[in-house]
Scaffold this active site. Structure first.
Site, PDB file in Angstrom:
ATOM      1  CD  GLN A   1      54.468  72.314  67.949  1.00 18.74           C
ATOM      2  OE1 GLN A   1      54.512  73.377  67.344  1.00 18.74           O
ATOM      3  NE2 GLN A   1      55.371  71.354  67.765  1.00 18.74           N
TER       4      GLN A   1
ATOM      5  CG  ASP B   1      52.891  72.588  59.987  1.00 13.29           C
ATOM      6  OD1 ASP B   1      54.047  73.016  59.769  1.00 13.29           O
ATOM      7  OD2 ASP B   1      52.442  72.383  61.124  1.00 13.29           O
TER       8      ASP B   1
ATOM      9  CE  LYS C   1      56.982  75.381  65.062  1.00 14.38           C
ATOM     10  NZ  LYS C   1      56.193  74.151  65.204  1.00 14.38           N
TER      11      LYS C   1
END
Ligand code: NAD
Length: 289
Positions: free
Chosen positions: A98, A121, A54
């Protein structure tokens, strides 16, 4: 030669990232650099790889990437305090925590501490609630979860109209299955969600004009469980000794499906791309651009 058109997720991701790069360059002219913070707790090797991918993608596009690495022993309150610092940081437009987090941490609570305005997200209850309330595509929240958003892009790339089609989603996780079902509904498909307690999975999947599988079970769906000509999207990533395999048995599916994603090279590259897209959008909106 497979009968199915193989959907090239890498190529579609590259094209989308090129468009995003132009948007980042336009923001740079106004003195704005989109910023993404990646919060990594502990040393999980797979998570480290995902975070690195990422960050590299951010670097390629000119997005500021801020890696926040925290020890596995961190407590809930200290982790939340780190997130609150990022919530207040004007350089940061997106915050990604994460997953999975170490077991002693309450991941559901942590995700609710990310500001809904930086929730790239799309896991905050405010954004998930707006997704659930959306009757039409235009009603969707600013942030929708990245993997489902990428899946819709891949389906759209086939040129197959979603509205009115029978769509079957295998898997009901909050990260993939459930939000994806809501997106397909917002695109006017007739949607069935299957899960581990579904009886006669094959008879459900075989009705699907659009089949998306996110179960985490290697080669769960074989060719005979797919409707001839269907669009079949494989979200699964299973690490076996022989390498990465999906939840769809590619060899038997490729002569039955009309369009099929490979693993790797299908959904995975799109997930990262949608994260970048959400970050750029967040920067644009915070700048009123
Ligand atoms: P999860 O474990 O949270 O959920 C799996 C779902 O599949 C559950 O709802 C379960 O009921 C269902 N399921 C399990 N076994 C089943 C069976 N035999 N029949 C029918 N349904 C069954 O998983 P997740 O987080 O949604 O991820 C699913 C898969 O997608 C995993 O392989 C994961 O690695 C992969 N994934 C890939 C990406 C990507 O970017 N490519 C992103 C997220 C997840």
């Amino acid at each position: 030669m497979p009968k199915a058109v193989i959907i090239d997720g890498r190529k579609i991701a590259e094209e989308t990232q090129l468009d995003l790069k132009a948007e980042v360059d336009a923001l740079a002219k106004k003195g704005i650099t989109p910023g993404l913070a990646t919060v990594l707790v502990g040393e999980d090797p797979a998570s480290q790889v995902y975070v690195r991918m990422k960050q590299k993608a951010c670097d390629r596009l000119g997005i500021l990437s801020r890696g926040v690495r925290l020890p596995a022993s961190i407590g809930q309150a200290d982790l939340i305090s780190e997130i609150e610092t990022l919530n207040a940081d004007p350089e940061i437009h997106g915050i990604l925590v994460q997953l999975p987090l170490p077991k002693h941490l309450d991941a559901a609570d942590v995700l609710q501490r990310v500001s809904p305005d930086k929730d790239v997200d799309g896991f905050h209850a405010t954004n998930l609630g707006k997704l659930l309330s959306a009757k039409y595509w235009e009603d969707l929240p600013r942030f929708i979860p990245c993997t489902p958003a990428g899946v819709i892009r891949l389906i759209d790339s086939t040129g197959v109209e979603i509205a009115g089609k029978t769509a079957v989603v295998v898997g009901r996780s909050l990260i993939v299955g459930k939000p994806l079902a809501m997106l397909l509904l917002a695109r006017q498909a007739t949607v069935t969600i299957c899960h581990s307690r579904t009886q006669d999975l094959g008879s459900e999947t075989k009705r699907a004009d659009i089949l998306v599988v996110a179960a985490g079970v290697p080669r769960l769906i074989t060719g005979e469980m797919i409707k001839p000509g269907a669009v079949a999207i494989d979200v699964g990533v299973n690490r076996l000794e022989e390498g990465l395999v999906g939840d769809i048995d590619f060899d038997s599916a490729k002569d039955i499906a009309g369009h099929l994603t490979p693993v790797p090279g299908g959904v995975g590259p799109m997930t990262i791309t949608m994260l970048l897209a959400n970050t750029v959008r967040s920067a644009q909106e915070s700048a009123g651009a």
